[in-house]
Enzyme design. Structure first.
Site, PDB file in Angstrom:
ATOM      1  N   ASP A 202       2.998   7.689   3.314  1.00 10.64           N
ATOM      2  CA  ASP A 202       3.229   6.298   2.924  1.00 10.64           C
ATOM      3  C   ASP A 202       2.559   5.321   3.898  1.00 10.64           C
ATOM      4  O   ASP A 202       2.581   5.544   5.119  1.00 10.64           O
ATOM      5  CB  ASP A 202       4.752   6.068   2.949  1.00 10.64           C
ATOM      6  CG  ASP A 202       5.155   4.721   2.378  1.00 10.64           C
ATOM      7  OD1 ASP A 202       4.881   4.484   1.194  1.00 10.64           O
ATOM      8  OD2 ASP A 202       5.751   3.918   3.110  1.00 10.64           O
ATOM      9  N   GLU A 266      -1.740   7.377   1.501  1.00  9.21           N
ATOM     10  CA  GLU A 266      -1.642   6.161   0.700  1.00  9.21           C
ATOM     11  C   GLU A 266      -2.151   5.018   1.571  1.00  9.21           C
ATOM     12  O   GLU A 266      -1.552   4.683   2.594  1.00  9.21           O
ATOM     13  CB  GLU A 266      -0.186   5.881   0.317  1.00  9.21           C
ATOM     14  CG  GLU A 266      -0.081   4.711  -0.656  1.00  9.21           C
ATOM     15  CD  GLU A 266       0.974   3.668  -0.296  1.00  9.21           C
ATOM     16  OE1 GLU A 266       1.348   2.898  -1.185  1.00  9.21           O
ATOM     17  OE2 GLU A 266       1.412   3.595   0.860  1.00  9.21           O
TER      18      GLU A 266
END
Ligand code: NOJ
Length: 542
Positions: A202, A266
């Protein structure tokens, strides 16, 4: 054919958003038991892997992206034993399992942050996060904005401020501190030892902050940062700092201790050229290709982004990835119905012009059929195999995304793509569970999109996805290479060959289909034999 056939180079990876996939215990919130019961449907769909958005212990201030225990499951979703059961079943179905790693920030309820608060100024505990004195008394240390709106600093009782690029409940870790690195290496090993096949990392691009935490010259609040995109010449103090490569190499060493594992980053706003550096052989295996996601269904634009992606990632020997939807963006069948859409993360609410559903379905299906023929790996978001649209009329009282609250409702946020998905048209909550409860209300039109209405129905979006995935696998398109068929491409047509399949995408008026056996088409029942209409894609055997 690519010589290295590692699974992640060509996999189709299906994102499960645990809150909204299937609810086994009927409390209105999806859970691992629900996943276990519905896994067979993913086998039938033909995906190679699943990626779970976070199911870790969390106060759920940002739907689980605020983790208070990285090595345990939140009771909302079940237990570690439930996870082991899902993993074992997935593996028995030959489906790999990737989970989320949230290393940029923890929850403010995490013991490490609580210890930092208690330990006081200048302590080793505070050095795990970014605590600073403010400027002239009550002003935050710098001008950084939070991605969710407002500013990125919160003041505590003793006068110090802590940094949170996202919500104030999500304090940023200090990745210059070796103890943070060690902590996350242990988290990786905990889950690798349990048998997971990889991680999605993330906000991987914000771990390292520029020394001295200087002000930003151009302020942007969006995660895509499109109005202040960093470039080589104009770096950004927290997106894509070069220091992140050392961290990535450390992650890679850990994943290389295990066989056949993969990590995907990401990272939203970085130019493809810069992104490619993240997937050099000793760094991440993959990174999401948000440049592709951000491209409209326009002939020249698509060709440009496909060429650039394949070229840039190819330079470092990495596959490109492709993605159209996820839990942070407007679902692509809705997004592609507009010429202009709200900025990523802002969402669509009842006051925004409502989408043309038919156009969205047509273009969305075409975009998927185009994507799944490209070499590399593809990501699907739960529900897109049903052509599920965004919930665009969700009332304010149901909103849960912190963006909505931090902007006083100016940006409605991402709840519209997170609504529980429909399985059976006539069941409570459309089969999401047996009680009819649902943490976000499902719009009435979800009935039409339920899996039960599409399974076995020729021309349905579900059957289209199944067929695309089957043919993709049969011809090994993921491992192939793309060659434009120049003589058939023009201003409104793209044609490319990959591994014995010719892919024709029509963006304009009807065209004659090239000769050959039609393997799959978005245009069910060609109205006129041999003619492909606008916003349609066909795959033909060469
Ligand atoms: C990206 C995640 O996909 C998003 O849902 C989350 O809000 C932010 N990172 C913060 O963790």
């Amino acid at each position: 054919m690519h010589a290295d056939e590692s699974w992640w180079r060509h996999a189709v990876i299906y994102q499960i958003y645990p809150r909204s996939f299937a609810d086994g215990n009927g409390d209105g919130m999806g859970d691992l038991l629900g996943v276990l019961e519905r896994l067979d449907s993913l086998k039938e769909l033909g995906v190679d892997a699943i990626w779970f958005s976070p199911f870790f212990k969390s106060p759920q201030k940002d739907a689980g992206y605020d983790v208070s225990d990285y090595n345990d499951i939140d009771p909302l979703f079940g237990t570690l034993a439930d996870f082991d059961a899902v993993l074992a079943k997935a593996h028995s179905l030959r489906i790999r399992v990737i989970i989320d790693l949230v290393p940029n920030h923890s929850s403010d309820q995490h013991p490490l942050f609580q210890a930092a608060l208690k330990a006081g100024k200048g302590s080793a505990e505070r050095d795990m996060y970014h605590f600073r004195e403010g400027k002239d008394g009550n002003t935050p240390p710098n001008n950084w904005p939070s991605v969710f709106g407002g500013n990125a600093w919160t003041q505590i009782d003793d006068g110090q401020w802590y940094l949170h690029i996202f919500d104030s409940s999500q304090p940023d870790f200090n990745w210059n501190n070796p103890k943070v690195i060690e902590f996350f290496h242990d988290v990786l090993r905990f889950w690798f030892d349990r048998g997971v096949d990889g991680f999605r990392v993330d906000v991987a691009h914000s771990l390292i902050k520029e020394e001295g935490l200087p002000d930003i010259e151009e302020i942007s609040t969006s995660m895509t940062g499109s109005d202040s995109e960093p470039t080589e010449e104009k770096p950004h103090p927290f997106w894509g700092q070069d220091g992140v490569h050392e961290i990535i190499r450390g992650f890679r060493k850990v994943s290389d201790e295990y066989e056949d594992r993969a990590m995907v980053a990401e990272a939203w706003i970085l130019p493809l050229k810069k992104m490619a550096k993240w997937v050099r052989p000793d760094e991440y295996h993959q990174t999401f290709n948000f440049a592709y996601l951000g491209t409209q269904w326009r002939c020249a634009d698509l060709r440009r982004v496909v060429d650039e992606s394949i070229y840039e990632f190819g330079q470092v020997g990495a596959p490109s990835t492709w993605v159209l939807s996820n839990h942070d963006v407007i679902r692509h069948v809705t997004r592609l119905a507009y010429d202009e859409i709200p900025k990523q993360g802002d969402g669509i609410g009842p006051n925004y012009p409502q989408p043309d559903e038919a156009r969205g379905q047509r273009v969305g299906r075409a975009a998927t059929a185009f994507m799944l023929a490209l070499p590399g790996s593809s990501y699907l978001y739960q529900g897109e195999e049903l052509g599920l649209p965004e919930h665009t009329t969700l009332e304010a009282k149901y909103r849960q995304d912190p963006t909505f609250f931090r902007t006083n409702g100016d940006r409605v946020g991402r709840d519209g793509c997170r609504v529980p998905i429909p399985w059976e048209a006539d069941a409570p909550a459309y089969g999401f569970n047996k009680t009819g409860k649902s943490w976000l209300p499902q719009p009435e039109n979800y009935r039409r999109y339920a899996r039960s209405e599409q399974a076995g129905v020729a021309g349905s979006t579900l059957e289209l996805y199944r067929r695309l995935l089957k043919v993709r696998k049969e011809f090994k398109l993921g491992l192939g290479s793309l060659k434009w068929v120049e003589e058939l491409c023009d201003d409104s047509t793209l044609v490319f060959d990959n591994s014995g399949v010719r892919v024709v995408a029509n963006f304009g008026s009807p065209i004659a289909l090239p000769a050959g056996e039609l393997l799959v088409t978005t245009q069910h029942d060609l109205t006129i034999e041999g003619v492909l209409e606008h916003d349609q894609v066909a795959w033909i055997r060469l």
